[in-house]
Design a protein around this motif. Structure first.
Motif, PDB file in Angstrom:
ATOM      1  N   ARG A   1       0.829  -1.213   0.000  1.00 21.81           N
ATOM      2  CA  ARG A   1       0.000   0.000   0.000  1.00 21.81           C
ATOM      3  C   ARG A   1       0.860   1.258   0.000  1.00 21.81           C
ATOM      4  O   ARG A   1       0.543   2.235  -0.702  1.00 21.81           O
TER       5      ARG A   1
ATOM      6  N   ARG B   1       0.836   3.996  -3.055  1.00 20.61           N
ATOM      7  CA  ARG B   1       0.531   5.393  -2.739  1.00 20.61           C
ATOM      8  C   ARG B   1       1.647   6.321  -3.198  1.00 20.61           C
ATOM      9  O   ARG B   1       1.390   7.395  -3.758  1.00 20.61           O
ATOM     10  N   LYS B   2       2.886   5.918  -2.999  1.00 18.70           N
ATOM     11  CA  LYS B   2       4.016   6.751  -3.411  1.00 18.70           C
ATOM     12  C   LYS B   2       4.084   6.882  -4.930  1.00 18.70           C
ATOM     13  O   LYS B   2       4.319   7.971  -5.474  1.00 18.70           O
TER      14      LYS B   2
END
Length: 334
Positions: A118, A122-123
């Motif tokens: 996750r 997200r990055k």
């Protein structure tokens, strides 16, 4: 000199002679029998550590059955699992289903932890949205400000310079793992690459009508969103289709050269050939978007390593911008 005490043999040979038994040795049996209870006492104390010794053995076997089974490595590949808690099947099937490693750590079994997955996703998408925001800002500046539009159209040498920077930094980031993994050099190279590619896309957009450019941007957003959702939800593993993508890229490459030769030979471009080339290019980059999205999201045969967030954002960004340019070519007149 004092007389020596009689020996034990003298006591045995002359039991009734007082001179011989003046210094009798105490009978050994009672003295020997007394320490026996004392000797028997430590035996329970010696037996007590045995359960304590057996307990660490059981505690040591538990991590083998739980930790190894969770990771999918019961024993060495190709052998039966004989330890308690293991299945009796061959481990080759579980081992073969693990993501493979390739390209100096670019791909690997990197998403065993869901929190790491996750954070990585997200990055990557935060970097991607930042890149797309910069590109869209360049496009709006070049199509809404007339002075900037005229300048970029009259100075095409700056477009060629941006194209050179685009090639250099793309090859550097794609082919040099040490550059794209080292902070902050990777972000600096990615920023220069994004500015160069944004200038190229904005320059191309400046030759089209403003409404056409905005409509193409909206269609691109809808197409990319739908393709990304399909790539996440589908059970088809597109990461195994690298050979098919290579064939399609080669067809697109040589067909583009054929269109270019036809353009200069006939003094004009054929609308049919342009539509065929544009449709083929849209298909190729749509498949590339699915391929790169599945590598970033994970859960497939090939997954991008958590250290390769720059590479993941780079590939997705190129796919989205190229789809925008292709759609703009379909809708525009130039």
């Amino acid at each position: 000199m004092s007389a020596l005490p009689p020996s034990y043999d003298a006591h045995q040979n002359y039991p009734n002679d007082p001179s011989k038994t003046a210094y009798q040795i105490p009978p050994p049996q009672p003295a020997y029998a007394q320490p026996q209870p004392g000797y028997a006492q430590p035996q329970p104390g010696y037996a007590q550590p045995q359960p304590a010794y057996a307990q660490p053995q059981q505690a040591y076997t538990q991590p083998q059955s739980t930790g190894y089974s969770n990771a999918g490595y019961g024993q060495a590949p190709g052998t039966h699992a004989t330890q308690p808690g293991y299945s009796t099947q061959f481990i080759d099937t579980e081992y073969a289903s693990q993501p493979k490693s390739d390209d100096e750590g670019l791909f690997g079994a990197s998403f065993s932890n869901k929190a790491i997955r996750r954070a990585f996703i997200r990055k990557v998408y935060m970097i991607l949205f930042t890149q797309l925001l910069v590109t869209f800002s360049f496009i709006c500046l070049f199509i809404f400000v007339d002075s900037v539009k005229r300048w970029v159209q009259e100075n095409m040498w700056f477009y060629l310079l941006a194209y050179g920077l685009f090639l250099v930094f793309y090859i550097t980031l794609a082919c040099c793992p040490s550059v794209r993994r080292q902070y902050p050099g990777n972000l600096i190279c990615l920023a220069v690459f994004t500015l160069a590619f944004s200038y190229m896309a904005a320059t191309i957009s400046s030759f089209h009508d403003t409404g056409i450019v905005l409509l193409a941007a909206g269609i691109t957003a809808a197409v990319c969103l739908s393709i990304s959702l399909f790539a996440i939800q589908t059970k088809i593993d597109f990461t195994m289709c690298s050979g098919l993508l290579f064939v399609l890229v080669m067809v697109l490459f040589f067909f583009g050269w054929a269109c270019l030769i036809t353009f200069y030979a006939w003094g004009g471009s054929s609308r049919i050939m342009s539509c065929v080339y544009g449709g083929l290019a849209a298909l190729v980059f749509g498949l590339f978007l699915i391929y790169d999205t599945q590598q970033v999201v994970g859960g497939r045969k090939y997954e991008i390593s958590p250290e390769e967030y720059i590479y993941g954002a780079l590939q997705l960004y190129i796919d989205v911008v190229y789809i925008f340019i292709i759609i703009l070519g379909f809708m525009g007149k130039k």
